[in-house]
Design a protein around this motif. Structure first.
Motif, PDB file in Angstrom:
ATOM      1  N   GLY A  46       0.813  -1.215   0.000  1.00 41.54           N
ATOM      2  CA  GLY A  46       0.000   0.000   0.000  1.00 41.54           C
ATOM      3  C   GLY A  46       0.841   1.259   0.000  1.00 41.54           C
ATOM      4  N   ALA A  47       1.908   1.277   0.818  1.00 41.38           N
ATOM      5  CA  ALA A  47       2.766   2.456   0.882  1.00 41.38           C
ATOM      6  C   ALA A  47       3.480   2.689  -0.446  1.00 41.38           C
ATOM      7  CB  ALA A  47       3.784   2.297   2.012  1.00 41.38           C
ATOM      8  N   ALA A  48       3.951   1.605  -1.063  1.00 36.87           N
ATOM      9  CA  ALA A  48       4.624   1.742  -2.364  1.00 36.87           C
ATOM     10  C   ALA A  48       3.650   2.257  -3.415  1.00 36.87           C
ATOM     11  CB  ALA A  48       5.209   0.401  -2.786  1.00 36.87           C
ATOM     12  N   PHE A  49       2.415   1.765  -3.374  1.00 33.22           N
ATOM     13  CA  PHE A  49       1.421   2.217  -4.345  1.00 33.22           C
ATOM     14  C   PHE A  49       1.087   3.689  -4.137  1.00 33.22           C
ATOM     15  CE2 PHE A  49      -3.059   3.157  -5.243  1.00 33.22           C
ATOM     16  CZ  PHE A  49      -3.045   2.996  -6.623  1.00 33.22           C
ATOM     17  N   GLN A  50       0.857   4.112  -2.894  1.00 36.96           N
ATOM     18  CA  GLN A  50       0.488   5.498  -2.643  1.00 36.96           C
ATOM     19  C   GLN A  50       1.607   6.449  -3.048  1.00 36.96           C
ATOM     20  OE1 GLN A  50      -2.600   6.282  -1.735  1.00 36.96           O
ATOM     21  NE2 GLN A  50      -2.178   8.472  -1.907  1.00 36.96           N
ATOM     22  N   ASP A  51       2.842   6.069  -2.754  1.00 37.36           N
ATOM     23  CA  ASP A  51       3.977   6.897  -3.175  1.00 37.36           C
ATOM     24  C   ASP A  51       4.012   7.026  -4.700  1.00 37.36           C
ATOM     25  OD1 ASP A  51       4.766   7.263  -0.571  1.00 37.36           O
ATOM     26  OD2 ASP A  51       6.378   5.775  -0.625  1.00 37.36           O
TER      27      ASP A  51
END
Length: 255
Positions: A139-144
């Motif tokens: 999720g963090a990689a996607f949001q970034d």
């Protein structure tokens, strides 16, 4: 959306935690189980395997999810149902279980009150919710990647909804307002495995409400390509793995 959700997100994000919740459910030895926000049935299948003697009713507000789930997992009884107005009799279930669904309830105390109503006196409510977005590798990689591709216009859906219900005190307050008491709270970190960064990105872009913002963007293909490229740089080529943290709650009706 159900097809993209099942194809790209269920294996990477939801199946590991479905196994965890199903094992916890099996330890409670329920005869009758109600699943809320069942989606396409990742937890449903795990429950039916872990507790083969139980009667399982799987429900979801989204009719498309119910249709997809019932086709995928016909061993369960499927019902379209609003968690805030459950169409079941009082005391009908030994266990109510919900995987990553409570964050989406508009009125959580009302939904928890319905859980309290349909639970048997000695029943249990078992559910999980995602931890902070920073504690979810995918999720963090996607949001970034999304924020880089859509500067100033990236949807905050992941941060505000799936990862927006992380305050244990708030959860406890909501549960207590419904006449339930928390019996256990535990953080669980598991590894997710996706077939590729592109697959995980596609799941987020087309299998969640982020898809609406993407469809409205004047150059959606460019955004998609940029997100896939960035996530591949972050997570690596080929099959990808990432740690994901959730909190598991167990509650029971107040005596």
């Amino acid at each position: 959306m159900p097809e993209a959700y099942e194809r790209h997100l269920v294996p990477a994000l939801f199946r590991p935690f479905a196994a965890d919740l199903a094992a916890r459910a099996a330890a409670l030895r329920p005869a009758t189980v109600l699943e809320l926000a069942a989606g396409t049935g990742a937890l449903t299948s795990a429950l039916l395997t872990a507790v083969p003697t139980a009667s399982v009713v799987a429900s979801d507000l989204n009719e498309a999810m119910v249709a997809a789930g019932s086709a995928r997992e016909p061993r369960a009884t499927w019902r379209q149902a609003d968690a805030q107005r459950l169409p079941f009799e009082d005391g009908s279930f030994d266990l109510v279980v919900c995987q990553f669904g409570v964050m989406f309830f508009p009125d959580r105390p009302a939904a928890y009150g319905e859980v309290r109503r349909v639970l048997a006196p000695q029943g249990r409510f078992l559910f999980n919710s995602w931890g902070p977005l920073a504690a979810h590798g995918f999720g963090a990689a996607f949001q970034d990647a999304l924020e880089q591709a859509m500067p100033g216009a990236a949807p905050a859906f992941l941060r505000e909804v799936p990862h927006g219900y992380t305050d244990r005190a708030q959860v406890a307050s909501d549960i207590a307002a419904a006449g339930l008491d928390l019996a256990a709270v535990e953080d669980v970190t598991l590894d997710g495995l996706g077939e590729s960064a592109a697959s995980v990105a596609t799941g987020f872009l087309t299998g969640t409400p982020v898809s609406a913002a993407l469809e409205a963007h004047p150059d959606a293909p460019a955004v998609t390509s940029a997100v896939v490229r960035s996530m591949t740089q972050s997570l690596g080529p080929g099959a990808v793995t990432a740690a994901m943290t959730a909190t598991v709650y167990t509650a029971h009706p107040r005596a």
